[in-house]
Design an enzyme around this catalytic site. Sequence first.
Site, short mmCIF file in Angstrom:
data_model
loop_
_atom_site.label_atom_id
_atom_site.label_comp_id
_atom_site.label_asym_id
_atom_site.label_seq_id
_atom_site.Cartn_x
_atom_site.Cartn_y
_atom_site.Cartn_z
N CYS A 1 -6.15 -18.26 4.46
CA CYS A 1 -7.42 -19.48 3.10
C CYS A 1 -6.67 -19.35 2.14
CB CYS A 1 -8.77 -19.21 3.23
SG CYS A 1 -9.84 -19.12 4.57
N HIS B 1 -11.72 -22.53 -2.83
CA HIS B 1 -11.32 -22.74 -1.09
C HIS B 1 -12.99 -22.40 -0.88
CE1 HIS B 1 -11.54 -21.57 2.93
NE2 HIS B 1 -11.46 -20.05 2.24
N ASN C 1 -15.11 -24.48 6.87
CA ASN C 1 -13.88 -24.03 6.09
C ASN C 1 -13.02 -24.16 7.52
OD1 ASN C 1 -11.76 -21.63 5.48
ND2 ASN C 1 -13.24 -19.97 6.00
N1 ACO Z 1 -26.31 -17.67 14.59
C1 ACO Z 1 -27.31 -17.04 13.77
N2 ACO Z 1 -26.92 -16.07 13.92
C2 ACO Z 1 -25.93 -15.03 13.59
C3 ACO Z 1 -25.16 -15.91 12.87
C4 ACO Z 1 -25.00 -17.25 13.88
N3 ACO Z 1 -24.24 -18.32 13.96
N4 ACO Z 1 -24.17 -15.25 13.27
C5 ACO Z 1 -24.13 -14.07 12.56
N5 ACO Z 1 -25.35 -14.41 13.40
C6 ACO Z 1 -26.59 -13.17 12.96
C7 ACO Z 1 -25.56 -11.51 13.46
O1 ACO Z 1 -25.63 -10.82 14.75
C8 ACO Z 1 -26.49 -10.95 12.67
O2 ACO Z 1 -27.66 -10.27 13.31
P1 ACO Z 1 -28.08 -8.67 13.23
O3 ACO Z 1 -28.85 -8.44 12.24
O4 ACO Z 1 -29.36 -9.11 15.08
O5 ACO Z 1 -26.85 -8.43 13.83
C9 ACO Z 1 -27.37 -11.80 11.51
O6 ACO Z 1 -27.16 -13.27 11.64
C10 ACO Z 1 -26.94 -11.70 10.29
O7 ACO Z 1 -25.84 -11.82 10.11
P2 ACO Z 1 -24.55 -11.15 8.90
O8 ACO Z 1 -23.35 -10.81 9.61
O9 ACO Z 1 -24.47 -9.81 8.54
O10 ACO Z 1 -24.82 -12.23 7.98
P3 ACO Z 1 -24.66 -12.61 6.44
O11 ACO Z 1 -24.99 -12.96 6.38
O12 ACO Z 1 -23.94 -11.25 5.82
O13 ACO Z 1 -23.40 -13.96 7.52
C11 ACO Z 1 -21.50 -15.09 6.98
C12 ACO Z 1 -22.67 -13.85 8.05
C13 ACO Z 1 -22.03 -16.68 6.72
C14 ACO Z 1 -20.38 -15.11 8.44
C15 ACO Z 1 -20.76 -14.18 5.70
O14 ACO Z 1 -20.84 -12.96 5.82
C16 ACO Z 1 -20.01 -14.87 5.47
O15 ACO Z 1 -19.39 -15.62 4.67
N6 ACO Z 1 -18.35 -13.90 5.04
C17 ACO Z 1 -17.47 -14.72 4.05
C18 ACO Z 1 -17.16 -15.21 5.34
C19 ACO Z 1 -15.74 -15.96 4.76
O16 ACO Z 1 -15.85 -16.41 2.75
N7 ACO Z 1 -14.51 -15.83 5.02
C20 ACO Z 1 -13.25 -16.02 4.00
C21 ACO Z 1 -11.75 -16.32 4.31
S1 ACO Z 1 -12.01 -17.06 5.67
C22 ACO Z 1 -10.34 -17.20 5.69
O17 ACO Z 1 -9.28 -16.35 5.28
C23 ACO Z 1 -9.38 -17.61 7.50
#
Ligand code: ACO
Length: 323
Positions: free
Chosen positions: A113, A250, A280
């Site tokens: 990214c 980003h 993204n």
């Molecule tokens: N729909 C519904 N529920 C979901 C989904 C979905 N699509 N995806 C995950 N969940 C669930 C999980 O299973 C979890 O359930 P559980 O509590 O029963 O285990 C719950 O939602 C919470 O999961 P978390 O991973 O804690 O959710 P979080 O609030 O952290 O959000 C996310 C997840 C959006 C991926 C976040 O962590 C994030 O944005 N991370 C950073 C990603 C990023 O910025 N990447 C940048 C670089 S990308 C690159 O370089 C290629």
Amino acid sequence: MIRSTVRGVGCALPRKIMRNTDFEGIVETSDEWIIQRTGIRQRHIASDDETTASLAEAAARDALANAGLTPDDIDLIVLATSTPNNTFPATAVEVQDRLGMRHGFAFDMQAVCSGFVYAVSTADMYIRGGMARRVLVIGSETFSRILDWSDRSTCVLFGDGAGALVLEAAEGEGTIADRGLLAASLRSDGAHKEKLYVDGGPSTTGTVGHLRMEGREVFKHAVAMITDVIESTFSQAGITADDLDWFVPHQANRRIIDGSARKLGIAEEKVVVTVDKHGNTSAASVPLALCEAARDGRIKKGDLVLLEAMGGGFTWGAVLLRW
Ligand code: ACO
């Protein structure tokens, strides 16, 4: 002194739009969850006839038209991607061929990214070093091809697209009133390589592999890393957040964007956000956002613009430029 100035900007998106509700029959998720956790409402997904190279070519042609130039005017193509058409040759040389360029040189840059920020900074080195006068800097991705479409925690986050800048050498005074690239800060730390990676490759599995991410871990580091490189560019240039006209981060997650802007004291109305429309798009996200904000008249000649990205590796970086 020589400055790398922006002469043109362009972008291209796949025809097909996938909305959050379109995932409801594929994985267990909801429009509400995706919007609340990420700010994403839709993303573009490449069809079979659309590739990283074809999107990059379209964005490059758009940027050249915007610059009033032709491929004959370009000395170098730097293409940032993690989803090349082939393992080799570089997608950049395919774009060079598609543009009918029979001179100069072209190569790919791989920093996930952060790829576009790395590529802009690299192009600046070639321009200031005198090896190139005009450089096409492209970020192009088809992440839809490396997603595990059964993994709801990743497949809803990404989209496809491309953006490009034409950078051109120009004389500057050596002050921050100059147009062009004014400061840059790049970082990586391979200790985090397993938090965001693709589980395949030519030298390991012999397969392309799928994207794997510990989302919570990435999230945890993102704001601090982004703040670190931005503060470094601010101190290089001797400016503060108040001097900025636009912040073009980003586009991974709305909460990371808002958290970083808040921590840095960047006013909300200066932040360019496209994650709602594009998801993204990895190395394409910053140039796509730049393209949108320049075309709709927000970013104008002379504006002070801050670019930032963070991604797999981890890699992270920031670039400060006067448009
Ligand atoms: N729909 C519904 N529920 C979901 C989904 C979905 N699509 N995806 C995950 N969940 C669930 C999980 O299973 C979890 O359930 P559980 O509590 O029963 O285990 C719950 O939602 C919470 O999961 P978390 O991973 O804690 O959710 P979080 O609030 O952290 O959000 C996310 C997840 C959006 C991926 C976040 O962590 C994030 O944005 N991370 C950073 C990603 C990023 O910025 N990447 C940048 C670089 S990308 C690159 O370089 C290629």
